[in-house]
Design an enzyme around this catalytic site. Structure first.
Site, PDB file in Angstrom:
ATOM      1  N   HIS A  51      -9.619  -7.338   1.774  1.00 15.89           N
ATOM      2  CA  HIS A  51      -9.556  -5.917   2.390  1.00 15.89           C
ATOM      3  C   HIS A  51      -9.628  -4.997   1.031  1.00 15.89           C
ATOM      4  CE1 HIS A  51      -7.204  -6.754   6.112  1.00 15.89           C
ATOM      5  NE2 HIS A  51      -8.255  -7.403   6.190  1.00 15.89           N
ATOM      6  N   GLU A  53      -7.774  -2.927  -0.599  1.00 19.03           N
ATOM      7  CA  GLU A  53      -6.571  -2.984  -1.421  1.00 19.03           C
ATOM      8  C   GLU A  53      -6.278  -4.352  -2.291  1.00 19.03           C
ATOM      9  OE1 GLU A  53      -6.771  -2.383   1.803  1.00 19.03           O
ATOM     10  OE2 GLU A  53      -4.880  -1.553   2.788  1.00 19.03           O
ATOM     11  N   CYS A  81      -2.242  -2.884   6.063  1.00 19.88           N
ATOM     12  CA  CYS A  81      -1.866  -3.997   7.167  1.00 19.88           C
ATOM     13  C   CYS A  81      -0.782  -4.628   6.517  1.00 19.88           C
ATOM     14  CB  CYS A  81      -2.808  -4.774   7.686  1.00 19.88           C
ATOM     15  SG  CYS A  81      -3.352  -5.774   6.384  1.00 19.88           S
ATOM     16  N   CYS A  84      -1.906  -6.699   3.337  1.00 17.46           N
ATOM     17  CA  CYS A  84      -1.861  -5.754   2.068  1.00 17.46           C
ATOM     18  C   CYS A  84      -0.671  -5.002   1.584  1.00 17.46           C
ATOM     19  CB  CYS A  84      -2.788  -4.610   2.423  1.00 17.46           C
ATOM     20  SG  CYS A  84      -4.726  -5.419   2.655  1.00 17.46           S
TER      21      CYS A  84
END
Length: 148
Positions: A51, A53, A81, A84
């Site tokens: 992701h 991040e 999420c 993360c």
């Protein structure tokens, strides 16, 4: 400053979109300077943890040679999420600034609120809705095109 850094995160989201990834971008800032950037690479890297991040956190950790990125801020175009959010906690990022709320997996209050958990020893400040319409629009357009 939030607007400028979120615009940089939007630039990263557009990079993700250009390679067929879900358009989410992240910018990690320390002392008002960008120290790393990231965009989704889940499909490209065949890595469910890639992701935006996580990509930005990994780059910054390698750059500063420390897994703790204290006194830093993470700008993300989409609410983090739970995976993360946990990475943000473990890296000791001080502030999360995100654009669009995520009703499916948002862990900063929209879907679930991990920031209210008493289990974590670190609690970053959370600011949501920065350039929300722009961050939401890039995602809406991406998924609209996918459905055609």
């Amino acid at each position: 400053m939030h607007i400028d850094f979120m615009n940089q995160a939007l630039f990263q989201a557009k990079k993700a979109e250009s390679i067929g990834e879900v358009p989410v971008g992240a910018v990690l800032v320390k002392n008002n300077e960008i120290i790393s950037t990231g965009h989704n690479l889940v499909i490209t890297n065949n890595d469910p943890t890639a992701h935006a991040e996580i990509v930005a956190i990994r780059k910054a950790s390698h750059l500063i040679q420390n897994y703790r990125i204290v006194d830093s801020e993470l700008y993300i175009t989409l609410e983090p999420c739970s995976m993360c959010y946990s990475a943000i906690i473990n890296s000791r990022i001080s502030r999360i600034i995100y654009g669009a709320h995520d009703t499916k997996t948002g862990a900063c209050g929209t879907c679930i609120n991990l920031s209210q958990s008493k289990c974590f020893n670190h609690k970053p400040e959370i600011i949501g809705g920065v350039l929300e319409s722009e961050c939401s629009e890039i995602l809406r357009n991406f998924f609209r095109q996918r459905r055609l």
